[in-house]
Design an enzyme around this catalytic site. Structure first.
Site, PDB file in Angstrom:
ATOM      1  CD  GLU A  54      -4.893   4.109   0.955  1.00 12.33           C
ATOM      2  OE1 GLU A  54      -5.523   5.172   0.978  1.00 12.33           O
ATOM      3  OE2 GLU A  54      -4.238   3.671   1.931  1.00 12.33           O
TER       4      GLU A  54
ATOM      5  CG  ASN B   6      -7.828  -1.505   6.001  1.00 10.42           C
ATOM      6  OD1 ASN B   6      -7.082  -0.941   6.805  1.00 10.42           O
ATOM      7  ND2 ASN B   6      -8.107  -0.991   4.812  1.00 10.42           N
TER       8      ASN B   6
ATOM      9  CG  ASP C 263      -0.203  -4.051   4.511  1.00 12.41           C
ATOM     10  OD1 ASP C 263      -0.748  -3.494   3.549  1.00 12.41           O
ATOM     11  OD2 ASP C 263      -0.004  -3.485   5.613  1.00 12.41           O
TER      12      ASP C 263
ATOM     13  CG  ASN D 196      -1.840   1.206   1.271  1.00 13.04           C
ATOM     14  OD1 ASN D 196      -1.482   2.297   0.849  1.00 13.04           O
ATOM     15  ND2 ASN D 196      -3.037   1.017   1.799  1.00 13.04           N
TER      16      ASN D 196
ATOM     17  CG  ASP E 183      -4.425  -2.122   3.523  1.00 15.66           C
ATOM     18  OD1 ASP E 183      -4.734  -2.782   4.529  1.00 15.66           O
ATOM     19  OD2 ASP E 183      -4.461  -0.871   3.487  1.00 15.66           O
TER      20      ASP E 183
ATOM     21  CG  ASP F  48      -0.100   4.755   6.197  1.00 17.33           C
ATOM     22  OD1 ASP F  48       0.043   4.460   4.998  1.00 17.33           O
ATOM     23  OD2 ASP F  48      -1.214   5.027   6.692  1.00 17.33           O
ATOM     24  CG  HIS F  49       0.151   0.309   4.564  1.00 21.00           C
ATOM     25  ND1 HIS F  49      -0.644  -0.725   5.005  1.00 21.00           N
ATOM     26  CD2 HIS F  49      -0.644   1.412   4.570  1.00 21.00           C
ATOM     27  CE1 HIS F  49      -1.858  -0.277   5.273  1.00 21.00           C
ATOM     28  NE2 HIS F  49      -1.890   1.033   5.014  1.00 21.00           N
TER      29      HIS F  49
END
Length: 255
Positions: free
Chosen positions: A34, A147, A217, A7, A145, A246-247
């Site tokens: 993303e 989530n 992830d 991501n 990802d 942030d990943h």
């Protein structure tokens, strides 16, 4: 065959990071989430110069998915068949005989909200489609990802990230388990039992420096690929770079 998921949280911002990482890590296939770019702005020329062909499905500002591969992608599928959704969250393709399914699973906002209900509907539709894909293809990698943190080993604070919290709620974990029950295996857990290894850290509260993260992830391999799964892991290095996503990338190595 090295397959990775990342991501990137805006390919417009993170393209230099992606190019640097592709050169260093040299994966054969990468699923991106993303990307946050309309298709006409996708940097396929730059990525071709790096040695990767691209298939993608994007939209402005939000969501967006892509598959990069050294070999041509075939049988490209965009979106979940039969599930009407304006959000660009799904792309699948066959690369070198392996069916790659790349997901950017809905975040869900908070338990009990409309967005949470949408997440559960989305996961149900994804389950039905992936079940069909597994009937049609033996060698399958489902990645992205998600989530969803699979269990308490995958969160920095299980008391905080509990059965009533988004990303760790009972219904979300049950939906993920439903995918595994189709005959998929969490590649990381085939090789590692340890807790405290994460792929996502909030930008706030110095979360990365304090290692306050979650492993959301994932790379899932089908039964037919289980014995070919040599190793799997998470590459934290890109999270240390300036203006990072942030990943961190999650990866699996197939023999």
């Amino acid at each position: 065959m090295k397959i990775a998921s990342w991501n990137v949280n805006s390919l417009n911002v993170r393209l230099p990071h992606l190019e640097q990482w592709l050169a260093a890590f040299a994966p054969d296939v990468v699923g991106l989430q993303e990307t946050k770019l309309e298709d006409e702005r996708f940097p396929d020329t730059a990525l071709a110069a790096a040695g990767y062909r691209s298939v993608f499905s994007g939209q402005k500002t939000y969501n967006g998915v892509a598959i990069l591969s050294r070999e041509p992608a075939e049988e490209v599928q965009i979106g979940i068949p039969g599930f009407e959704d304006e959000q660009k969250r799904v792309i699948a393709a066959t690369v070198a005989g392996v069916r790659i399914i790349n997901l950017y699973v809905v975040n869900g906002q908070d338990v009990g909200t409309d967005k949470y209900a949408y997440k559960l509907r989305w996961l149900e539709a994804a389950h039905e489609w992936i079940a069909a894909e597994l009937q049609a293809h033996s060698d399958v990698v489902v990645m992205g990802d998600f989530n969803i943190a699979p269990d308490d080993r995958d969160v920095h604070d299980p008391a905080l990230w509990n059965e009533g919290h988004i990303l760790t709620s009972t219904a979300e974990r049950a939906a993920l388990q439903g995918l595994l029950d189709l005959g998929l295996h969490d590649a990381y857990r085939l090789h590692h039992d340890d807790a405290g290894v994460f792929s996502w850290w909030d930008y706030r509260q110095a979360a990365f420096r304090r290692d306050l993260g979650l492993r959301i992830d994932l790379t899932l391999v089908s039964d037919a690929l289980k014995d070919r799964c040599i190793d799997a892991g998470i590459d934290r290095e890109p999270r240390t770079w300036e203006r990072p996503s942030d990943h961190a990338p999650a990866w699996v190595q197939l023999g």
